[in-house]
Design a protein around this motif. Structure first.
Motif, short mmCIF file in Angstrom:
data_model
loop_
_atom_site.label_atom_id
_atom_site.label_comp_id
_atom_site.label_asym_id
_atom_site.label_seq_id
_atom_site.Cartn_x
_atom_site.Cartn_y
_atom_site.Cartn_z
N ALA A 114 -5.37 1.55 4.95
CA ALA A 114 -5.09 1.09 3.59
C ALA A 114 -5.65 -0.31 3.37
O ALA A 114 -6.24 -0.60 2.32
CB ALA A 114 -3.59 1.11 3.32
N TYR A 117 0.81 -1.21 0.00
CA TYR A 117 0.00 0.00 0.00
C TYR A 117 0.85 1.27 0.00
O TYR A 117 0.31 2.37 0.01
CB TYR A 117 -0.96 -0.01 1.19
CG TYR A 117 -1.82 -1.25 1.22
CD1 TYR A 117 -2.60 -1.61 0.12
CD2 TYR A 117 -1.86 -2.06 2.35
CE1 TYR A 117 -3.38 -2.76 0.16
CE2 TYR A 117 -2.64 -3.20 2.39
CZ TYR A 117 -3.39 -3.54 1.29
OH TYR A 117 -4.17 -4.67 1.32
N TYR A 128 -1.23 6.76 1.31
CA TYR A 128 -1.16 5.34 0.99
C TYR A 128 -1.87 5.08 -0.33
O TYR A 128 -2.67 5.88 -0.81
CB TYR A 128 -1.73 4.47 2.11
CG TYR A 128 -3.18 4.73 2.48
CD1 TYR A 128 -4.23 4.09 1.83
CD2 TYR A 128 -3.48 5.60 3.52
CE1 TYR A 128 -5.54 4.32 2.20
CE2 TYR A 128 -4.78 5.84 3.90
CZ TYR A 128 -5.81 5.19 3.23
OH TYR A 128 -7.11 5.43 3.60
N LYS A 145 -1.58 2.00 7.80
CA LYS A 145 -1.58 0.68 7.17
C LYS A 145 -2.93 0.01 7.38
O LYS A 145 -3.45 -0.67 6.50
CB LYS A 145 -0.46 -0.19 7.75
CG LYS A 145 0.91 0.19 7.24
CD LYS A 145 1.97 -0.70 7.87
CE LYS A 145 3.35 -0.32 7.37
NZ LYS A 145 4.40 -1.15 7.99
N VAL A 178 2.57 2.90 2.22
CA VAL A 178 2.20 3.82 3.32
C VAL A 178 3.40 4.68 3.69
O VAL A 178 4.51 4.19 3.86
CB VAL A 178 1.72 3.04 4.55
CG1 VAL A 178 1.47 3.96 5.72
CG2 VAL A 178 0.46 2.24 4.21
N GLU A 205 2.18 5.17 11.52
CA GLU A 205 2.30 4.38 10.30
C GLU A 205 1.41 3.14 10.36
O GLU A 205 0.73 2.80 9.39
CB GLU A 205 3.75 3.98 10.05
CG GLU A 205 3.92 3.31 8.69
CD GLU A 205 5.37 3.09 8.34
OE1 GLU A 205 5.64 2.09 7.65
OE2 GLU A 205 6.23 3.91 8.73
#
Length: 194
Positions: free
Chosen positions: A179, A25, A44, A176, A27, A172
């Motif tokens: 995403a 993704y 993302y 994720k 990210v 992060e």
């Protein structure tokens, strides 16, 4: 500190837990501290059409998929704004915390949203989400880049360096999560986009 962390997580759209496959993704996430304010940015890739990505962003009630979120209600206003009211209950160590927030969103069809906290546990929380066709021209698959920019000024007695540590260490992973949930909508039929 506990209220701040949960409010930040509440204000993000629907999330789930990420894993190593999330690198697909692309990210990227960062937080910069300026005094008592945090500037947060992230992006993302989502394997969605522009229409699907926009509808994902504006599915405010899907936030109930976030662990701890009890309720997320969106009420469309005649002015074209959307009021989103969220309640959550989290347990941090041995302390249970109940939170409530109200955010006003302005939608820009197929482009993104802007938001500001009307009331809640932060002094200031505002920002924007945007969607755009994936800029990776070599990628023949359908794709969209989803970007986030936010400004957060917590209302907390906890030292700012501790708050920054918690934000940086969860940011992060949180994106994720988003995403991955977005990708799960790849085969979902969407209503016509405006």
């Amino acid at each position: 500190m506990n209220k701040f962390i949960i409010i930040f997580l509440l204000l993000l759209p629907a999330l789930s837990w990420g894993d190593s496959a999330d690198n697909a993704y692309r990210v990227q996430a960062s937080v910069v501290r300026e005094g008592d304010t945090f500037l947060i940015s992230a992006s993302y890739h989502a394997p969605l059409t522009l229409c699907q990505a926009y509808q994902y962003l504006t599915d405010y009630e899907a936030a109930v998929k976030i662990p701890g979120v009890i309720e997320s209600k969106a009420v469309r206003q005649p002015s074209g704004k959307v009021l989103v009211e969220r309640s959550a209950e989290e347990q941090i160590l041995f302390v249970k915390i109940k939170l409530h927030t109200l955010i006003e969103y302005t939608e820009y069809p197929l482009l993104g949203t802007e938001f500001t906290q009307i009331k809640g546990d932060s002094k200031r929380f505002s920002g924007k989400w945007s969607v755009s066709p994936d800029s990776d021209v070599g990628n023949s698959a359908i794709g969209t880049t989803i970007k986030y920019q936010g400004v957060l000024e917590p209302d907390s007695h906890v030292p700012m360096f501790i708050l920054q540590y918690f934000i940086q260490n969860s940011l992060e992973d949180r994106f994720k999560l988003m995403a991955r949930l977005a990708a799960e909508r790849k085969n979902q039929v969407v209503v016509a986009c405006k």
